[in-house]
Scaffold this motif. Structure first.
Motif, mmCIF file in Angstrom:
data_model
loop_
_atom_site.group_PDB
_atom_site.id
_atom_site.type_symbol
_atom_site.label_atom_id
_atom_site.label_comp_id
_atom_site.label_asym_id
_atom_site.label_seq_id
_atom_site.Cartn_x
_atom_site.Cartn_y
_atom_site.Cartn_z
ATOM 1 N N ALA A 166 0.846 -1.189 0.000
ATOM 2 C CA ALA A 166 0.000 0.000 0.000
ATOM 3 C C ALA A 166 0.883 1.241 0.000
ATOM 4 C CB ALA A 166 -0.906 -0.003 1.229
ATOM 5 N N ASP A 167 0.488 2.233 -0.793
ATOM 6 C CA ASP A 167 1.269 3.465 -0.915
ATOM 7 C C ASP A 167 0.439 4.647 -0.409
ATOM 8 O OD1 ASP A 167 2.965 5.528 -1.592
ATOM 9 O OD2 ASP A 167 3.085 5.035 -3.736
ATOM 10 N N ALA A 168 0.935 5.286 0.665
ATOM 11 C CA ALA A 168 0.200 6.383 1.301
ATOM 12 C C ALA A 168 0.572 7.749 0.735
ATOM 13 C CB ALA A 168 0.466 6.368 2.799
ATOM 14 N N ASN A 169 1.664 7.827 -0.025
ATOM 15 C CA ASN A 169 2.132 9.127 -0.540
ATOM 16 C C ASN A 169 2.120 10.212 0.545
ATOM 17 O OD1 ASN A 169 0.957 8.030 -3.572
ATOM 18 N ND2 ASN A 169 2.974 8.970 -3.471
ATOM 19 N N SER A 170 2.745 9.885 1.675
ATOM 20 C CA SER A 170 3.031 10.896 2.726
ATOM 21 C C SER A 170 1.826 11.466 3.452
ATOM 22 C CB SER A 170 3.791 12.106 2.137
ATOM 23 O OG SER A 170 4.765 11.737 1.240
ATOM 24 N N CYS A 171 0.712 10.744 3.532
ATOM 25 C CA CYS A 171 -0.479 11.405 4.091
ATOM 26 C C CYS A 171 -0.643 11.259 5.598
ATOM 27 C CB CYS A 171 -1.732 10.948 3.352
ATOM 28 S SG CYS A 171 -2.237 9.271 3.709
ATOM 29 N N TYR A 172 0.231 10.506 6.271
ATOM 30 C CA TYR A 172 0.079 10.337 7.731
ATOM 31 C C TYR A 172 1.164 11.090 8.487
ATOM 32 C CZ TYR A 172 -2.754 6.380 6.152
ATOM 33 O OH TYR A 172 -3.687 5.606 5.522
ATOM 34 N N ARG A 173 0.954 11.237 9.790
ATOM 35 C CA ARG A 173 1.981 11.715 10.720
ATOM 36 C C ARG A 173 2.166 10.639 11.768
ATOM 37 N NH1 ARG A 173 3.198 17.117 9.512
ATOM 38 N NH2 ARG A 173 5.214 16.323 10.219
ATOM 39 N N LEU A 174 3.232 10.743 12.549
ATOM 40 C CA LEU A 174 3.501 9.723 13.564
ATOM 41 C C LEU A 174 2.316 9.554 14.524
ATOM 42 C CD1 LEU A 174 5.697 7.730 14.302
ATOM 43 C CD2 LEU A 174 6.741 9.479 15.753
ATOM 44 N N GLY A 175 1.572 10.622 14.745
ATOM 45 C CA GLY A 175 0.389 10.578 15.607
ATOM 46 C C GLY A 175 -0.703 9.639 15.097
ATOM 47 N N ASP A 176 -0.594 9.205 13.842
ATOM 48 C CA ASP A 176 -1.583 8.284 13.268
ATOM 49 C C ASP A 176 -1.207 6.818 13.498
ATOM 50 O OD1 ASP A 176 -3.196 10.364 12.148
ATOM 51 O OD2 ASP A 176 -1.717 10.587 10.539
ATOM 52 N N LEU A 177 -0.260 6.583 14.401
ATOM 53 C CA LEU A 177 0.250 5.237 14.648
ATOM 54 C C LEU A 177 -0.842 4.183 14.817
ATOM 55 C CD1 LEU A 177 2.611 3.320 15.260
ATOM 56 C CD2 LEU A 177 2.519 4.081 17.640
ATOM 57 N N GLN A 178 -1.901 4.521 15.574
ATOM 58 C CA GLN A 178 -2.934 3.507 15.842
ATOM 59 C C GLN A 178 -3.648 3.074 14.559
ATOM 60 O OE1 GLN A 178 -2.749 1.856 18.536
ATOM 61 N NE2 GLN A 178 -1.279 3.362 19.312
ATOM 62 N N ILE A 179 -3.844 4.027 13.646
ATOM 63 C CA ILE A 179 -4.464 3.694 12.350
ATOM 64 C C ILE A 179 -3.560 2.725 11.589
ATOM 65 C CG2 ILE A 179 -5.232 4.634 10.125
ATOM 66 C CD1 ILE A 179 -5.669 7.332 11.445
ATOM 67 N N LEU A 180 -2.271 3.033 11.574
ATOM 68 C CA LEU A 180 -1.329 2.228 10.781
ATOM 69 C C LEU A 180 -1.112 0.850 11.399
ATOM 70 C CD1 LEU A 180 1.183 5.066 9.798
ATOM 71 C CD2 LEU A 180 -0.615 4.022 8.388
ATOM 72 N N LYS A 181 -1.190 0.784 12.747
ATOM 73 C CA LYS A 181 -1.013 -0.510 13.424
ATOM 74 C C LYS A 181 -2.063 -1.521 12.971
ATOM 75 C CE LYS A 181 1.654 -0.548 17.577
ATOM 76 N NZ LYS A 181 1.780 -0.352 19.013
ATOM 77 N N LYS A 182 -3.257 -1.026 12.684
ATOM 78 C CA LYS A 182 -4.335 -1.929 12.256
ATOM 79 C C LYS A 182 -3.989 -2.616 10.926
ATOM 80 C CE LYS A 182 -8.231 0.315 14.544
ATOM 81 N NZ LYS A 182 -8.525 1.736 14.321
#
Ligand code: OSB
Ligand code: MG
Length: 363
Positions: free
Chosen positions: A183-199
């Protein structure tokens, strides 16, 4: 012998819009460089587009940098490595630089009468091919995945964005439990989105591409420690030094090598070599190029330094008609670089002319 450099702005509509987290593109607006000397004609393509959304460069900045600074650095036909060295004086603007650097690769290999992939050295003679699927409804994306698998693609990458990632990946994984998927996010998250990415760790992705912003190398290393999914960097890797720093702090397990983003093939080969020495996987990405830009990517992707399938899909995925008359064909998930001199593509000059919106004669 007198030589000429012309740049054409060529517009090619996409068959379907291409949507990423930074926006939707409906056409490719490509700057095509053409260097003529006697009966040798060398080409290249600048990977910038109309707007500075993937990076800060766009077609106007690239044209400016090429005309104002880079043209005088290439007039005496330096080798690509010499040009790369000279162009270091100009900060940034890698896409503009790479257009000129790749033009010199095509020129040099055409003058020596050898194919570009041989000039680069260490080629396997073929490139393994993956596909990049833009965002639409999860159901539609899943059916595009099905088509891609039927065509033989060796890795499926899907574009995601914040808020839509889980549905997209869950829908596709439910239907295709064991395919190589990224999956390619093209830079749309910040470290604060960790819980979303963990899923996303539940989905066994080969890698997650560029989740955080270009400058967030340190945060990518923090993220990498929290996720089981390997991190692949694209936007962040703008030089071999940047790559070394990323590898040193564990910010990337995989690198998407794009000659356009790195200032050319010289720097791309350096990154590929450093990655191999560090046990980092690499693959060659794409920027929705026409058949001209694509041919450089395919030559590089055939290097034995590159070990993962890249985004070098044949261009019938994007365009009803390409500006080359011998477009790449994929067999069994592989593409062979052309055997003619240089990039080996035959440019369809009459058709290119009908697609040209503006031209600049630089010398
Ligand atoms: O992030 O890899 C990317 C296209 C435009 C800008 C950025 C990217 C992409 C792609 C397309 O993913 C890959 C291709 O050229 O087929
Ligand atoms: Mg990417």
């Amino acid at each position: 012998m007198k030589s000429h450099l012309q740049i054409d702005l060529v517009r090619l509509p996409f068959l379907t819009p291409f949507t990423t987290s930074f926006g939707t593109e409906t056409e490719r607006n490509a700057l095509i460089l053409r260097y003529t000397k006697g009966d040798v004609v060398a080409y290249s393509e600048c990977v910038t587009s109309k707007d500075p959304l993937y990076s800060y460069e766009d077609n106007s900045t690239a044209l400016h940098i090429i005309r104002r600074y880079l043209v005088k650095m290439m007039k005496d036909e330096p080798s690509p490595a010499e040009f790369t060295e000279k162009a270091r004086r100009i900060r940034g603007h890698n896409m503009a630089k790479s257009a000129v650097e790749m033009l010199l690769w095509d020129l040099q290999s055409k003058l020596s009468g050898i194919p570009l992939y041989k000039a680069l050295g260490g080629s396997k003679g073929f490139a393994e091919v993956g596909i990049s699927i833009g965002m639409s409804s999860p159901e539609r994306m899943a059916s595009l995945v099905q088509d891609a698998l039927a065509r033989g693609y060796r890795r499926i990458k899907v574009k995601i964005e914040k808020g839509r990632e889980y549905e997209i990946i869950r829908t596709i994984r439910d239907r295709f439990p064991s395919i190589p998927l990224s999956a390619d996010a093209n830079s749309c998250y910040r470290l604060g989105d960790l819980q979303i990415l963990k899923k996303l760790d539940n989905f066994n992705l080969v890698y997650l591409e560029q989740p955080l912003q270009e400058d967030d190398i340190l945060d990518h290393s923090r993220l990498a420690k929290e996720l089981s999914t390997p991190i692949c960097l694209d936007e962040s890797i703008t030089s071999v030094e940047r790559a070394r720093q990323a590898f040193e702090i564990g910010a990337a397990a995989v690198v998407n090598i794009k000659p356009g983003r790195l200032g050319g093939l010289t720097e791309s080969l350096r990154v590929a070599r450093l990655a191999m020495e560090n046990g980092i996987h690499t693959w060659v990405g794409g920027m929705l190029e026409t058949g001209i830009g694509r041919s450089f990517n395919v030559s590089l992707a055939s290097s034995s330094l590159v070990d993962y399938p890249g985004d070098t899909s044949p261009n019938d995925k994007y365009f009803a008609r390409d500006i080359v008359t011998n477009p790449f064909k994929m067999t069994d998930g592989m593409i062979k670089p052309n055997d003619g001199p240089g990039i080996g593509v035959q440019v369809d000059e009459p058709y290119l002319k009908t697609c040209t919106r503006r031209s600049w004669l630089l010398f």
